[in-house]
Design an enzyme around this catalytic site. Structure first.
Site, mmCIF file in Angstrom:
data_model
loop_
_atom_site.group_PDB
_atom_site.id
_atom_site.type_symbol
_atom_site.label_atom_id
_atom_site.label_comp_id
_atom_site.label_asym_id
_atom_site.label_seq_id
_atom_site.Cartn_x
_atom_site.Cartn_y
_atom_site.Cartn_z
ATOM 1 N N LYS A 22 45.531 26.777 39.609
ATOM 2 C CA LYS A 22 45.221 27.486 38.357
ATOM 3 C C LYS A 22 46.350 28.412 37.923
ATOM 4 C CE LYS A 22 40.254 27.204 38.821
ATOM 5 N NZ LYS A 22 38.963 27.793 38.516
ATOM 6 N N ILE B 212 37.975 29.114 32.358
ATOM 7 C CA ILE B 212 38.448 30.348 31.702
ATOM 8 C C ILE B 212 39.669 30.927 32.423
ATOM 9 C CG2 ILE B 212 37.816 32.722 31.068
ATOM 10 C CD1 ILE B 212 34.923 31.740 30.721
ATOM 11 N N ASN C 20 23.206 30.531 38.194
ATOM 12 C CA ASN C 20 23.481 30.695 39.626
ATOM 13 C C ASN C 20 23.063 32.099 40.068
ATOM 14 O OD1 ASN C 20 25.811 32.566 39.257
ATOM 15 N ND2 ASN C 20 26.636 30.771 38.190
ATOM 16 N N PHE D 200 38.454 35.022 41.756
ATOM 17 C CA PHE D 200 37.646 35.089 42.972
ATOM 18 C C PHE D 200 37.290 33.668 43.366
ATOM 19 C CE2 PHE D 200 36.004 39.345 44.237
ATOM 20 C CZ PHE D 200 36.804 40.092 43.388
ATOM 21 N N LYS E 233 43.128 26.784 44.873
ATOM 22 C CA LYS E 233 42.757 27.278 43.543
ATOM 23 C C LYS E 233 43.870 28.159 42.955
ATOM 24 C CE LYS E 233 38.109 28.622 42.040
ATOM 25 N NZ LYS E 233 36.875 29.257 42.463
#
Ligand SMILES: Cc1cc2nc3c(=O)[nH]c(=O)nc-3n(C[C@H](O)[C@H](O)[C@H](O)COP(=O)(O)O)c2cc1C
Length: 404
Positions: free
Chosen positions: A342, A308, A210, A324, A338
């Protein structure tokens, strides 16, 4: 809070159009508690008068190197000794070139040579002047001489052009100077940061990746080092110079990044996942280069990489975990999702659909979303350089660690 109480700042002003901003800078530094003395080059005096700077600083302004009268009162060596930091703002291309070449041909360059305290230089010039290889080489040379560079901002310039070269905003200069005296804030803490893209191999010559440049992660590593932390930077392939004093682990794939993170994280206080980790990788890597066939299409089968951030955030003894969220739509909503999904402590949301911020740019405009036991708070940050955003984020993380 006065962040510069009792701090002595020697402000050097050189001959650029932004010299008028140095008047405001004197005031802002004083507002934060600093004692400011001013040195001006001959060219600077063509742009703003010594009288203005004298009236604002409440001290005589220093102008000449070869002046028997001033040398007997407070000469160049005394001025260099007096200062806790020498700040040159604005710094012209010519001044930067002279400093990089080690000249001492006027009062300001001589003071910079004689200074044993830190020297900080804030360049300001036309974007083409700043982009010139000679200027960039001189700027690099200053960094190698341990002179801090306050990277110029991007925007509309006095000459009518747009680009990088504007003097960093005055409040940001004051914050950067204050940060120099706040180095103990993360002292003794271990901060692990991931940065850059990952490369997921398809065959021996091809990969999926990316556009992540790594700039934000590297800027955070430098800000954490400046704040006194021990920093491990786990980086995918980038064109950036490794920050001095960081332990840098270079990786290629998401799996390698995961391994490096898991072995570095055991004693970490903070984990900041800035890397743009590939969500998917090919199910298998071909041993030989895939050949073009007569078929019109080729199907690659992908499988998910292990997340991760989520893995770290769900460890039993997890560090303060920051992520981020680079999104292209419904940025805040996705970032909040998120954060909770997470189990993160903080997420920094940015819109990468806007090419002037995020991925490859030098600027970022974000919203910091923080989760505590009590609430989730959202604080939008104005557009700023990735260096300044990093200092802000490290400050916010430090506050959260103190509150925990
Ligand atoms: C109107 C005008 C504006 C200038 N603005 C800048 C500037 O913003 N940045 C810069 O590097 N040089 C600028 N210069 C060129 C410097 O003034 C010139 O290089 C000078 O020798 C710098 O001297 P000093 O840095 O030793 O003070 C400008 C020149 C003029 C005539």
């Amino acid at each position: 809070m006065n962040r510069l109480t009792n701090k002595r700042i020697l402000l050097g002003v050189t001959g650029g159009i932004a010299a008028y901003k140095s008047a405001d800078l004197v005031r802002r530094l004083q507002d934060d508690g600093a004692d400011v003395r001013v040195v001006m080059t001959p060219s600077a005096q063509e742009f703003i008068t010594p009288l203005t700077m004298q009236a604002l600083s409440n001290h005589p302004v220093h102008l000449d190197l070869l002046d028997t009268e001033t040398e007997s009162v407070m000469g160049h060596i005394e001025l260099a000794r007096w200062a806790d930091v020498v700040l040159v703002a604005p710094a012209t291309a010519d001044f930067i070139a002279r400093l990089a070449a080690g000249h001492g041909d006027d009062l300001l360059t001589t003071i910079c040579l004689a200074a044993e305290c830190g020297v900080v230089v804030a360049p300001a010039m036309n974007q083409a002047m700043w982009a010139k290889p000679s200027t960039q080489q001189n700027a690099q040379a200053l960094k190698q001489m341990s002179i801090s560079l306050l990277e110029p901002d991007v925007g509309l310039q006095a000459c009518g052009e747009t680009g990088a070269g504007r003097l960093m905003d005055v409040p940001d200069i004051v914050t950067a100077i204050a940060a120099r005296f706040d180095t103990a804030s993360l002292a003794g803490r271990h901060v692990v940061i991931t940065a850059g893209p990952t490369r997921e191999a398809i065959d021996p010559v091809r990969y999926i990746s990316n556009h992540s440049s790594g700039k934000q992660g590297y800027a955070l590593a430098i800000a954490a080092i400046e704040a006194g932390a021990r920093v491990t930077l786990i980086s995918g392939p980038t064109n950036l110079e490794a920050p001095e004093r960081a332990t840098v682990i270079a990786i290629q794939s998401a799996d390698e990044m995961l391994d490096a993170v898991m072995s570095s994280i055991t004693d970490a206080d903070v984990f900041i996942g800035v890397a743009a980790v590939a969500d998917y990788k090919p199910v298998s890597i071909e041993n030989q280069k895939i050949k073009k066939t007569g078929e019109h299409s080729l199907t690659l089968e992908l499988v998910q990489n292990q997340d991760i951030l989520k893995t770290v955030a769900n460890l039993e003894n997890r560090p303060y975990t920051v992520g981020f969220a680079a999104e292209t739509e419904n940025v805040i909503e996705h970032a909040r999702g998120k954060l909770t999904a997470k189990n993160l402590d903080m997420i920094i949301a940015n819109n990468v659909a806007d090419t002037s911020i995020g991925f490859n740019s030098d600027q970022n405009e974000t919203t910091v979303i923080t989760a505590t036991a009590k609430e989730i708070t959202e604080v939008p940050q104005p557009k700023m350089s990735k260096e300044n955003l990093s200092r802000k984020l490290i400050e916010l993380i430090k506050e959260q660690l103190e509150d925990a």
